[in-house]
Scaffold this active site. Structure first.
Site, mmCIF file in Angstrom:
data_model
loop_
_atom_site.group_PDB
_atom_site.id
_atom_site.type_symbol
_atom_site.label_atom_id
_atom_site.label_comp_id
_atom_site.label_asym_id
_atom_site.label_seq_id
_atom_site.Cartn_x
_atom_site.Cartn_y
_atom_site.Cartn_z
ATOM 1 C CE LYS A 328 -5.650 6.663 7.648
ATOM 2 N NZ LYS A 328 -5.439 5.442 6.816
ATOM 3 C CB SER A 402 -6.041 2.822 9.224
ATOM 4 O OG SER A 402 -5.466 3.236 8.006
ATOM 5 C CB SER A 426 -6.438 1.838 5.216
ATOM 6 O OG SER A 426 -5.691 0.975 6.029
#
Length: 710
Positions: A328, A402, A426
């Protein structure tokens, strides 16, 4: 779920020692030069060269047991006794007692200079394990400051993380470190057996007595077996073990264990795997071009793969050798831009995040950075200026956030695993929306340094992988103590770990019933009950109230502190519209200082209540099972109601870090409709209960594959 195959030392005392290889570890105690080579601390302890030389005779047998253990897949732990160079962890009693004996033979003590360096001091030549028993990459080395192996070490956590239930012991000395460790293992609930011809000591009478005490009184502390029984049983076990040949597809990567096996046997080549991987990445870009933010070039990764092949040519390979992974884009890699999908916030990382460095040291191949909700605010995957990744199952439905790109990259077979983050769900929500595993460890147990914080007191890295087995393998590498982490959580539970075995299924799973559950979840509850679970009601109020604290109280202001108050004021107009709305609302709120302390007190109270829910000694439950998300919105729906729908998606995830839980989302099937979409359930456990939660989730995962007869 662990295999039900059992091995047996049929001639063990006081009776046969039966153990499942999948949940058994071999612990080799203190086979250091300092203890088994001349001129070390052991020779001083012994005081008799003839007796001391005889102790080393156990080495060839231990070597054979170690080789056989590796062949059948036992976990292997090595211990080393030793102290810091400044001896700050050496009690005066231990340092002085023997050398102070009026008629003793100890002319030198711990820390004194000997022929192999300072005696029993870490980093010295004598402290290292002998060459014949040198640990392989991935095998755990426990550096202990005492005779037992638990004080000041992570042995307990390491055993429980791997679901270990049974232990085989070898090493020196029998009368001291071996039996000291075994006795404490017995108290912690492990079944233990010493291989008598793989241990030795400096006083034969004490050795004999020590072994007799272990197995006396019908096995008061454990069992005493022999290597001959072990070799015989290991041979049978290997004959019964089916070959691992899962089907391969050009659109997917093999499981980590199988890919490693093929590397070792020459059936796969890292360069071929890399080229195939980049072919898939290019192909998938035509389906969804919003997955990646930055990507290493094919040539760069090929160079890295060749370097790994050269480095380990003819040698044992590390546990993630040539396994491709991605991150990420709020996690640092030295020399590469970290954007958090916010251009004015972007920077070139000066160092690599410790957790990522551990992956690289374990041989993993870094592929690139993945899309995410801007500044890690949101569960939708629709808040990035780099585009909106969609679920791999539907171009119309959200990927979840996310850690949106991380989930899609794994589900699409573009990497073997990815690291995301999980502050409010997330790592779990996008995993559920893409049919993969999303594991959120207990916060503070994995280093979060080198990660852009969303809410520092709640953040944790998360692991996304196709299966629980692969997620576990990654977790073993990154679950390491970071002394520089200010929020390090060191709570270890003696009762939280082990995969469920045949004799332990009844009434192990305790499940939440909630009126919002879908019919799909109800069916999965029935599946869990058929695995041995018992459905009970719990008070969900602490979890629900904790969820409200996350965005409807002062906790949201920690996000402002983490990103930077001045930065937000200066760059508010450059943020994604939804991100801007969230931060502007928080900045405009009339927060009073006293409210912060009120909310901290409420968080502490809800945490206490939630943790009590999982206290099995007080009648609590083992795991709480909830939907990973109550719905799977379309991208259009999320864009129309970004805040309301985001809150709904996080119904069952928001509380996780607020009340210090660990959790893992696994695919529980599919919801049939206009579009066939994956449905995830999350197994939640108390702080530090990661191993237990993963083990129970694994029973469920395997039951859906038909691996469990019910």
């Amino acid at each position: 779920m662990a295999s039900t195959t059992k091995m047996s030392l049929s001639n063990a005392r006081p009776y046969a020692f039966n153990f499942p290889p999948a949940t058994t570890a071999l612990i080799i105690i203190d086979m250091q030069r300092d203890f088994v080579d001349p001129d070390g601390f052991g020779s001083i302890q012994c005081g008799n060269p003839e007796i001391f030389s005889a102790v080393r005779s156990i080495v060839p047998t231990i070597q054979k047991v170690l080789h056989a253990s590796r062949a059948i897949g036992l976990h292997v732990f090595h211990t080393r006794e030793g102290h810091r160079s400044d001896l700050s962890d050496l009690p005066a009693t231990k340092k002085l007692r023997q050398v102070s004996a009026p008629n003793g033979h100890h002319t030198m003590g711990i820390g004194d200079q000997g022929p192999m360096g300072r005696l029993l001091v870490r980093g010295e030549w004598g402290h290292d394990i002998i060459d014949e028993l040198k640990p392989l990459p991935g095998e755990v080395i426990i550096d202990k400051p005492g005779k037992g192996s638990f004080w000041g070490t992570e042995l307990h956590r390491g055993l429980l993380a791997r679901g270990i239930t049974h232990l085989l012991f070898a090493g020196v000395t029998t009368e001291c470190c071996v039996t000291t460790t075994l006795r404490e293992c017995n108290d912690r609930g492990f079944e233990c057996c010493i291989l008598s011809d793989c241990t030795g000591g400096f006083d034969q009478q004490m050795v004999t007595t020590s072994l007799d005490i272990i197995c006396g009184h019908d096995g008061l502390f454990g069992y005493i077996g022999s290597s001959s029984d072990f070799f015989a049983s290991a041979s049978i076990s290997q004959d019964l073990t089916p070959p691992t040949t899962p089907p391969a597809s050009e659109d997917s990567l093999l499981p980590i264990a199988e890919l490693q096996r093929r590397y070792k046997t020459g059936l796969a080549d890292p360069e071929v795997v890399v080229n195939s991987l980049f072919d898939r990445i290019e192909k998938y870009k035509k389906l969804d071009d919003a997955v990646w933010i930055s990507l290493q070039s094919r040539s760069e990764v090929l160079v890295a793969a060749r370097a790994l092949s050269r480095k380990y040519a003819g040698k044992a390979v590390p546990p993630l050798f040539a396994i491709p992974f991605a991150l990420k884009d709020n996690i640092d890699v030295q020399g590469i831009s970290t954007t958090a999908t916010c251009e004015p916030f972007a920077y070139i990382a000066k160092s690599t995040a410790p957790a990522v460095q551990r992956l690289l040291d374990a041989g993993a191949l870094y592929i690139g950075k993945l899309n995410m909700d801007q500044l890690a605010t949101g569960l939708s995957g629709c808040r990035s200026p780099y585009g909106t990744p969609h679920s791999v199952y539907s171009s119309e439905h959200i990927s979840g956030g996310s850690s949106s790109g991380s989930a899609v990259a794994v589900a699409a077979g573009l990497v073997s695993f990815a690291l995301g983050t999980d502050t409010a769900g997330s790592g779990r929500v996008p995993a559920a929306f893409n049919g993969i595993v999303g594991f959120k460890p207990t916060k503070g147990t994995i280093s979060a340094r080198g990660m852009v914080p969303a809410c520092k007191s709640l953040d944790t890295l998360s692991v996304m992988a196709p299966s629980l087995n692969d997620a576990r393998r990654v977790w073993y590498i990154i679950d390491k103590h970071d002394p520089w982490m200010p929020t390090r959580n060191r709570r270890y539970h003696s009762r939280y770990g082990s995969k469920i075995s045949e004799g332990q299924r009844k009434e192990v799973l305790h499940l939440l019933f909630h009126q919002q559950m879908s019919s799909q979840l109800v069916r999965r509850m029935q599946r869990l009950r058929s695995c041995g679970g018992r459905l009970v009601e719990v008070d969900y109020a602490p979890f629900s109230k904790a969820s409200d604290l996350l965005y409807d109280a002062s906790l949201v202001h920690e996000r402002i502190a983490c990103i930077g108050h001045d930065f937000l004021l200066k760059n508010m107009e450059r943020l994604h519209p939804t991100t801007k709305t969230l931060f502007q609302k928080a900045l405009d709120s009339k927060l009073e200082a006293w409210q912060v302390f009120r909310d901290q007190a409420l968080q502490a109270e809800y945490t206490r209540q939630a943790q009590r829910t999982f206290d099995t000694l007080e009648g609590g439950i083992d795991v709480l099972v909830v939907p990973s998300a109550p719905c799977h919105p379309t991208i259009k729906e999320m864009e129309e109601e970004p805040l309301k729908l985001n809150a709904k998606v996080g119904t069952f995830t928001h509380a996780g870090n607020v009340v210090d839980l660990c959790g893992v989302s696994v695919n529980a099937g599919f919801v049939e409709g206009k579009t066939r979409l994956p449905f995830g359930v999350t197994f939640l456990g108390g702080s530090g209960m990661d191993g237990k939660v993963l083990g129970i989730a694994e029973v469920f995962e395997q039951s859906l594959k038909g691996g469990l007869k019910v």
